[in-house]
Design an enzyme around this catalytic site. Structure first.
Site, PDB file in Angstrom:
ATOM      1  N   ILE A  11      -9.403  12.272   1.182  1.00  0.00           N
ATOM      2  CA  ILE A  11      -9.059  10.894   1.561  1.00  0.00           C
ATOM      3  C   ILE A  11      -9.830  10.450   2.810  1.00  0.00           C
ATOM      4  CG2 ILE A  11      -7.024  11.343   3.018  1.00  0.00           C
ATOM      5  CD1 ILE A  11      -7.519   8.541   0.402  1.00  0.00           C
ATOM      6  N   SER A  33     -12.057  19.427  11.981  1.00  0.00           N
ATOM      7  CA  SER A  33     -11.821  19.971  10.652  1.00  0.00           C
ATOM      8  C   SER A  33     -12.410  21.362  10.639  1.00  0.00           C
ATOM      9  CB  SER A  33     -12.536  19.077   9.627  1.00  0.00           C
ATOM     10  OG  SER A  33     -11.854  19.023   8.412  1.00  0.00           O
ATOM     11  N   ARG A  34     -11.776  22.282   9.892  1.00  0.00           N
ATOM     12  CA  ARG A  34     -12.287  23.647   9.884  1.00  0.00           C
ATOM     13  C   ARG A  34     -13.593  23.734   9.119  1.00  0.00           C
ATOM     14  NH1 ARG A  34      -6.935  25.802   7.328  1.00  0.00           N
ATOM     15  NH2 ARG A  34      -7.771  24.216   5.939  1.00  0.00           N
ATOM     16  N   LYS A  87      -0.028   9.117   4.606  1.00  0.00           N
ATOM     17  CA  LYS A  87       1.258   9.232   3.921  1.00  0.00           C
ATOM     18  C   LYS A  87       1.305  10.566   3.183  1.00  0.00           C
ATOM     19  CE  LYS A  87       0.877   9.329  -0.021  1.00  0.00           C
ATOM     20  NZ  LYS A  87       0.136  10.027  -1.115  1.00  0.00           N
ATOM     21  N   ASP A 165       3.770  12.923  -4.551  1.00  0.00           N
ATOM     22  CA  ASP A 165       2.638  12.554  -3.685  1.00  0.00           C
ATOM     23  C   ASP A 165       2.114  11.176  -4.082  1.00  0.00           C
ATOM     24  OD1 ASP A 165       0.394  13.405  -1.644  1.00  0.00           O
ATOM     25  OD2 ASP A 165      -0.609  12.604  -3.411  1.00  0.00           O
TER      26      ASP A 165
HETATM   27  P1  NAP Z   1      -7.350  17.542   1.053  1.00  0.00           P
HETATM   28  O1  NAP Z   1      -8.713  17.012   0.789  1.00  0.00           O
HETATM   29  O2  NAP Z   1      -6.879  18.677   0.211  1.00  0.00           O
HETATM   30  O3  NAP Z   1      -7.140  17.974   2.568  1.00  0.00           O
HETATM   31  C1  NAP Z   1      -7.644  17.260   3.663  1.00  0.00           C
HETATM   32  C2  NAP Z   1      -8.197  18.220   4.694  1.00  0.00           C
HETATM   33  O4  NAP Z   1      -7.142  18.790   5.437  1.00  0.00           O
HETATM   34  C3  NAP Z   1      -8.919  19.402   4.096  1.00  0.00           C
HETATM   35  O5  NAP Z   1     -10.226  19.067   3.772  1.00  0.00           O
HETATM   36  C4  NAP Z   1      -8.809  20.449   5.191  1.00  0.00           C
HETATM   37  O6  NAP Z   1      -9.945  20.341   6.047  1.00  0.00           O
HETATM   38  C5  NAP Z   1      -7.548  20.066   5.931  1.00  0.00           C
HETATM   39  N1  NAP Z   1      -6.501  21.044   5.629  1.00  0.00           N
HETATM   40  C6  NAP Z   1      -6.001  21.370   4.425  1.00  0.00           C
HETATM   41  N2  NAP Z   1      -5.035  22.309   4.546  1.00  0.00           N
HETATM   42  C7  NAP Z   1      -4.938  22.577   5.864  1.00  0.00           C
HETATM   43  C8  NAP Z   1      -4.134  23.444   6.621  1.00  0.00           C
HETATM   44  N3  NAP Z   1      -3.229  24.241   6.056  1.00  0.00           N
HETATM   45  N4  NAP Z   1      -4.288  23.446   7.964  1.00  0.00           N
HETATM   46  C9  NAP Z   1      -5.185  22.660   8.557  1.00  0.00           C
HETATM   47  N5  NAP Z   1      -5.993  21.818   7.875  1.00  0.00           N
HETATM   48  C10 NAP Z   1      -5.857  21.771   6.545  1.00  0.00           C
HETATM   49  O7  NAP Z   1      -6.262  16.389   0.912  1.00  0.00           O
HETATM   50  P2  NAP Z   1      -6.427  14.823   0.739  1.00  0.00           P
HETATM   51  O8  NAP Z   1      -6.490  14.478  -0.710  1.00  0.00           O
HETATM   52  O9  NAP Z   1      -7.488  14.290   1.626  1.00  0.00           O
HETATM   53  O10 NAP Z   1      -4.984  14.363   1.219  1.00  0.00           O
HETATM   54  C11 NAP Z   1      -4.602  14.411   2.568  1.00  0.00           C
HETATM   55  C12 NAP Z   1      -3.469  13.444   2.776  1.00  0.00           C
HETATM   56  O11 NAP Z   1      -3.898  12.124   2.358  1.00  0.00           O
HETATM   57  C13 NAP Z   1      -2.222  13.754   1.928  1.00  0.00           C
HETATM   58  O12 NAP Z   1      -1.062  13.536   2.646  1.00  0.00           O
HETATM   59  C14 NAP Z   1      -2.313  12.775   0.755  1.00  0.00           C
HETATM   60  O13 NAP Z   1      -1.044  12.416   0.258  1.00  0.00           O
HETATM   61  C15 NAP Z   1      -2.994  11.601   1.419  1.00  0.00           C
HETATM   62  N6  NAP Z   1      -3.718  10.753   0.469  1.00  0.00           N
HETATM   63  C16 NAP Z   1      -4.573  11.324  -0.450  1.00  0.00           C
HETATM   64  C17 NAP Z   1      -5.196  10.513  -1.395  1.00  0.00           C
HETATM   65  C18 NAP Z   1      -6.143  11.081  -2.426  1.00  0.00           C
HETATM   66  O14 NAP Z   1      -6.595  10.342  -3.304  1.00  0.00           O
HETATM   67  N7  NAP Z   1      -6.493  12.365  -2.399  1.00  0.00           N
HETATM   68  C19 NAP Z   1      -4.965   9.133  -1.393  1.00  0.00           C
HETATM   69  C20 NAP Z   1      -4.139   8.590  -0.404  1.00  0.00           C
HETATM   70  C21 NAP Z   1      -3.527   9.411   0.512  1.00  0.00           C
HETATM   71  P3  NAP Z   1     -10.596  21.649   6.702  1.00  0.00           P
HETATM   72  O15 NAP Z   1     -10.490  22.761   5.685  1.00  0.00           O
HETATM   73  O16 NAP Z   1     -11.999  21.208   6.962  1.00  0.00           O
HETATM   74  O17 NAP Z   1      -9.795  21.904   7.923  1.00  0.00           O
END
Ligand code: NAP
Length: 308
Positions: A11, A33-34, A87, A165
């Protein structure tokens, strides 16, 4: 204003980076970010070091999944930073309330964002519904988890919310549209036998004036995706389609007003700038409350295992 993005994943790259780049209010000055980073932007892999080394960056936008997010938000507030939360605002109501109280104590702005509330036709729908008698409201939120959440194991784990979600996006719109306080009365959570989180959910709500309010969320829909909210009233039927991007009233598509700022995330960042200017916070936990109630009251039905 300088801002840092924390958790550079799907996101952050899909929405936050372009929204900040296009904004007159914000400069993306660092990422934390890691593994992720953004070309041309200073990157940190350790949040504590970031907080120590860049005291000039007063605002952080946390794009991590909900479970790890609390620790980051708490550290940021303690360090006097203003915080935007993706969110859902956290993995539990208690931790969100704690963050809200801390933000108040530390005199920083906390913004629990609900991007779907910023969809173009949500406010027009709210206006149209005002003063009308609601008879029925039906939410149908059906999408393909393989398409939208590839490789995201956290989403199936405790605190990842499963199909809530995306479903919480619908609830964020419903709780914006309806000033009446709904409460959940019944839920069925269809949960794959190899997962912790539900793949589908069926919800019923009590409405103060007796309207029939229900929702179905399902992650198994291939092909066309459905993000629909239909409201039947004493003046006919309003339908929000495509997650609130389109509005149909009694069969006629409604035109969006001319808006200089389009897009859910640009509107969120503009709102954060306004909150900072007035020194306010915005932490509405109603959508998460309904999800928590579904997990409290929901009957679990075990369904076929899910494999990506
Ligand atoms: P994601 O790509 O799986 O995770 C985002 C980043 O968070 C990862 O790239 C990782 O970066 C870091 N991360 C993941 N697990 C972690 C941990 N245990 N500790 C520390 N850092 C961690 O998820 P996303 O889809 O972007 O979603 C993130 C949030 O945005 C959620 O709450 C989701 O509901 C919301 N959202 C998502 C979307 C969508 O379409 N995907 C849309 C609207 C809102 P590093 O490994 O580089 O640290």
């Amino acid at each position: 204003m300088n801002i840092a993005l924390v958790g550079v994943g799907k996101i952050a790259l899909d929405q936050h980076v372009p929204a900040i780049a296009a904004s007159p209010d914000w400069d993306l000055t660092a990422t934390v970010s890691r593994q992720g980073s953004v070309d041309g932007v200073e990157s940190f892999s350790d949040f504590t070091k970031f907080l120590e080394q860049r005291p000039d960056i007063r605002v952080v936008s946390l794009c991590l999944p909900p479970v790890p997010r609390f620790d980051y938000a708490e550290a940021a507030i303690r360090a006097g930073r203003h915080v935007m939360l993706e969110k859902p605002p956290g993995a539990s109501l208690a931790e969100c309330r704690k963050l809200a109280a801390m933000a108040n104590d530390f005199r920083v702005t906390l913004f629990a964002t609900w991007h779907s509330r910023e969809a173009t036709m949500v406010e027009p729908a709210k206006e149209w519904l005002t003063g009308k008698v609601l008879k029925r409201l039906t939410v149908t939120w059906k999408e393909d988890v393989r398409r939208w959440h590839p490789g995201q194991d956290w989403i199936w784990e405790p605190g990842g919310l499963g199909v809530f979600d995306p479903g919480i996006n619908a609830l964020s719109i419903v709780t914006r549209l309806m000033p009446e306080t709904l409460h959940l009365t019944d839920a069925v959570l269809e949960t794959p036998e190899n997962k912790q989180g539900p793949i589908a959910a069926h919800l019923r709500f009590a409405h103060p004036d007796g309207a029939d309010v229900s929702a179905v969320f399902d992650w198994r829909q291939e092909g066309d995706q459905t993000w629909r909210i239909e409201a039947e009233t004493d003046h006919g039927t309003l339908t929000l389609e495509d997650g609130g991007a389109r509005m149909i009233v009694n069969g006629t598509e409604q035109k969006a007003a001319k808006d200089t700022l389009s897009g859910e995330y640009p509107r969120l960042y503009a709102r954060m700038a306004r909150l900072l200017a007035t020194g306010e916070s915005d932490v509405d936990l109603e959508p998460l409350r309904h999800v928590a109630d579904a997990f409290l009251l929901g009957r679990r039905e075990v369904v076929a295992p899910f494999f990506e």
